[in-house]
Scaffold this motif. Structure first.
Motif, PDB file in Angstrom:
ATOM      1  N   PHE A   5     -43.822  70.762 -46.593  1.00  0.00           N
ATOM      2  CA  PHE A   5     -43.743  71.908 -45.075  1.00  0.00           C
ATOM      3  C   PHE A   5     -44.008  70.684 -44.238  1.00  0.00           C
ATOM      4  O   PHE A   5     -44.382  69.477 -43.930  1.00  0.00           O
ATOM      5  N   LEU A   6     -42.711  70.783 -42.713  1.00  0.00           N
ATOM      6  CA  LEU A   6     -42.914  69.405 -41.980  1.00  0.00           C
ATOM      7  C   LEU A   6     -42.790  70.192 -40.685  1.00  0.00           C
ATOM      8  O   LEU A   6     -42.256  72.003 -40.394  1.00  0.00           O
ATOM      9  N   LEU A   7     -43.540  70.263 -39.906  1.00  0.00           N
ATOM     10  CA  LEU A   7     -42.954  70.599 -38.278  1.00  0.00           C
ATOM     11  C   LEU A   7     -41.562  70.205 -38.286  1.00  0.00           C
ATOM     12  O   LEU A   7     -41.092  68.413 -38.414  1.00  0.00           O
ATOM     13  N   PRO A   8     -40.842  69.851 -36.884  1.00  0.00           N
ATOM     14  CA  PRO A   8     -39.788  69.686 -36.376  1.00  0.00           C
ATOM     15  C   PRO A   8     -40.279  69.024 -35.724  1.00  0.00           C
ATOM     16  O   PRO A   8     -41.020  68.209 -34.871  1.00  0.00           O
ATOM     17  N   GLU A   9     -39.094  67.748 -35.575  1.00  0.00           N
ATOM     18  CA  GLU A   9     -39.224  66.437 -35.014  1.00  0.00           C
ATOM     19  C   GLU A   9     -38.699  66.949 -33.669  1.00  0.00           C
ATOM     20  O   GLU A   9     -37.576  67.024 -33.113  1.00  0.00           O
ATOM     21  N   ALA A  10     -38.882  66.178 -32.048  1.00  0.00           N
ATOM     22  CA  ALA A  10     -37.882  65.585 -30.912  1.00  0.00           C
ATOM     23  C   ALA A  10     -36.987  64.859 -31.130  1.00  0.00           C
ATOM     24  O   ALA A  10     -37.056  64.098 -31.753  1.00  0.00           O
ATOM     25  N   HIS A  11     -35.621  65.239 -30.484  1.00  0.00           N
ATOM     26  CA  HIS A  11     -34.391  63.829 -31.073  1.00  0.00           C
ATOM     27  C   HIS A  11     -35.161  62.533 -29.816  1.00  0.00           C
ATOM     28  O   HIS A  11     -36.094  62.526 -28.910  1.00  0.00           O
TER      29      HIS A  11
END
Lengths: 275, 310
Positions: A5-11
């Motif tokens: 499971f991962l956290l989303p990343e910003a562009h």
């Protein structure tokens, strides 16, 4: 058993400082003004007000200027068939004397019975029997490599497989990328050093399969067979790795050709492996 | 999304599953990478968005509201039990932009199927949520938990993702505290204004997730891609809670499963499900800690939501 499971990343905007040189390399969004100069003519992806003659974009994409003609080419669009393009397609329908082929275009392409190689000699006449046996050659769902031979009035492409290079594809797996990422090259059949063949369809459909040496004497029975050859575990892994490399390249919106795939493939060994 | 598959591709997938090397290099029991974010919808009581690999994108919003208790039913005992309970209403909807097969009326049956599966697992005694605690005034008013799942993109393994996202959204859900006062006309209630008082729904940690096991050839896999789903003989949905207890089994697909394989599949489903829940809870806790840290430091809790890159 593996789940992550991962956290989303910003562009990441690392190309903020890239300058836009001139109009022809400009990236526009719908409604943006491209040119106020009345001497230009508008083409695909543009519109203009009757009154002032200002040319605006109706799409999001790159501005292309040929002489006085302005058009906008989008980054995410369906494939526009051009004569001579190599494409990879999937049969969607068997009809009278023709197959309908999904080529990621606005309409399905047409493959005529007369545009394929039939067993028993190239110059053989097509009989009624061939018509009845069409499913023996290509059936619904089959994947094939072909060349665009022309376009019809309504914009549908006509394709042909009258060359032993083209035809049914097997021994591998299918990847789909945006068509604009596949670079037009001299050849679209590549043999990678890892023993994997790649067929880069200009329509964004890509076939990755086990390397098979080109046939010397063309056995037409074998061309239309659905049987896979035995594939070793290492080849299977290589095919999977190449497929993943292509999807990663597409996700980062990088151009796809044999060298970019090879570079991505080599770089992929540096990342950690799950098993 | 392809709805067709060639015989050569089918054979390649079946052999790959047999050799434990699938088309994207995974083993039989490996999941794709899951990206999860909770609390991205400020208007909802709780929300989560989950993305699986390059595709499947599920958004779940949980909304709690005050409603009437369900008093229907012929049986006096059942009615009596129902009158002391809150309610959970599930709704799953496939957006037509997710896949061509959901366009027009194509998704209707599929929506119903997904909704029913989620509803059956969450509304039964195995659902985990303590429904009695959701009752405010027995026989009159209760909390109604609306769970709305929206499928925004499709790349296989929908149901597992719907369940995982629902669990994450329920973890994120806070229900305002109610204060019950006695008046002449009976019981009355009021909400506590302090958001600090809002609590999680009791029993959220017992909410099961589902693991779909797909039988391909003579073996089974988890987290099937769309092409693999076209090759599947039979599917088995195993709902598991955090203790590894099986909370539900549903068979799908046209093929059959041998009794011995069925046992094996349920067992693997149980262990995998427990493992997934453990990992999910770790991630949820990590995210919560990050958020509370930011609140303490008085930083803005920026949720990426739909601006996320991956």
């Amino acid at each position: 058993m593996n789940v992550e499971f991962l956290l989303p990343e910003a562009h990441q905007n690392d190309d903020d400082d890239v300058e836009m040189p001139d109009v022809s390399d400009k990236f526009v969004t719908p409604g943006e003004t491209i040119s106020v100069n009345a001497q230009y003519m508008r083409s695909h992806g543009t519109f203009s007000d009757e009154k002032d003659g200002i040319i605006k974009s109706s799409l999001a994409g790159k501005v292309e200027i040929v002489n006085k003609l302005i058009s906008v080419r989008t980054v995410h669009s369906r494939y526009n068939a051009e004569i001579g393009d190599l494409i990879v397609g999937r049969i969607t329908e068997v009809a009278q004397k023709r197959w309908k082929v999904d080529i990621n275009s606005r309409q399905d392409a047409v493959l005529l019975l007369s545009a394929i190689n039939l067993p028993g000699g190239v110059m053989r006449r097509k009989t009624e029997e061939d018509e009845l046996q069409m499913r023996e050659y290509f059936s619904d769902g089959d994947i094939l490599a072909a060349e665009v031979s022309g376009t019809f009035q309504d914009g549908a492409a006509s394709i042909q497989t009258r060359n032993h290079k083209y035809g049914k594809l097997k021994n591998g797996s299918f990847v789909s990328v945006p068509p604009s990422l596949v670079q037009r090259c001299k050849t679209h059949f590549h043999v990678l050093s890892c023993g994997v063949d790649v067929v880069l369809g200009l329509n964004g459909y890509i076939w990755v399969c086990k390397h098979t040496p080109p046939l010397q004497d063309v056995d037409l029975e074998a061309i239309y067979s659905n049987e896979n050859e035995p594939i070793s575990d290492t080849t299977r892994e290589s095919i999977a790795r190449v497929c993943n490399c292509i999807t990663s390249l597409a996700r980062k919106f990088m151009i796809i050709n044999d060298s970019s795939i090879t570079l991505a493939y080599e770089a992929s060994f540096e990342t950690q492996n799950v098993d | 999304m392809p709805v067709l598959i060639s015989p050569a591709e089918r054979e390649y997938i079946i052999n790959g599953v047999d050799h434990n090397i699938r088309a994207d290099g995974r083993g039989r029991l490996d999941y794709r990478q899951i990206v999860i974010e909770t609390g991205l919808i400020p208007q909802a009581s709780g929300s989560a968005r989950c993305r699986l690999g390059e595709g499947t994108d599920v958004l779940v919003g949980v909304n709690v509201e005050v409603g009437q208790v369900d008093m229907e039913g012929d049986d006096e005992v059942i009615r009596e039990r129902k009158s002391k309970r809150g309610r959970v209403i599930c709704n799953v909807e496939c957006s037509p932009i997710a896949s061509q097969q959901f366009a027009g009326r194509g998704a209707e049956d599929f929506n119903n199927e997904l909704t029913q599966t989620l509803d059956r697992v969450l509304n039964g005694p195995q659902g985990g949520l303590n429904l009695e605690k959701l009752c405010i005034i027995p026989g009159a008013e209760c909390w109604v938990v609306n769970i709305d799942a929206l499928i925004l993109d499709y790349a296989g393994n929908l149901l597992d993702m719907v369940f995982i996202t629902t669990r994450a959204a329920l973890h994120n859900t806070k229900v305002p505290k109610t204060i019950i006062t006695k008046t002449e006309d009976g019981l009355e209630f009021d909400f506590s204004d302090d958001m600090e008082d809002a609590e999680r729904i009791e029993g959220w940690e017992n909410v099961p997730i589902a693991v779909t096991l797909s039988k391909i050839g003579s073996r089974h896999i988890v987290d099937a891609t769309p092409l693999e789903e076209l090759t599947v003989d039979a599917r088995l949905l195993v709902a598991v809670n955090k203790n590894g207890k099986i909370c539900g089994v549903q068979k799908g697909g046209s093929g059959s499963i041998e009794p011995s394989l069925l046992n094996e599949m349920i067992q693997t489903g149980g262990t995998i499900g427990q493992h997934v829940i453990q990992k999910l809870d770790e991630q949820l806790e990590r995210e919560e800690k990050e958020t509370s840290k930011k609140i303490v430091r008085n930083e803005s809790v920026g949720k990426l939501g739909f601006f996320a890159a991956i």
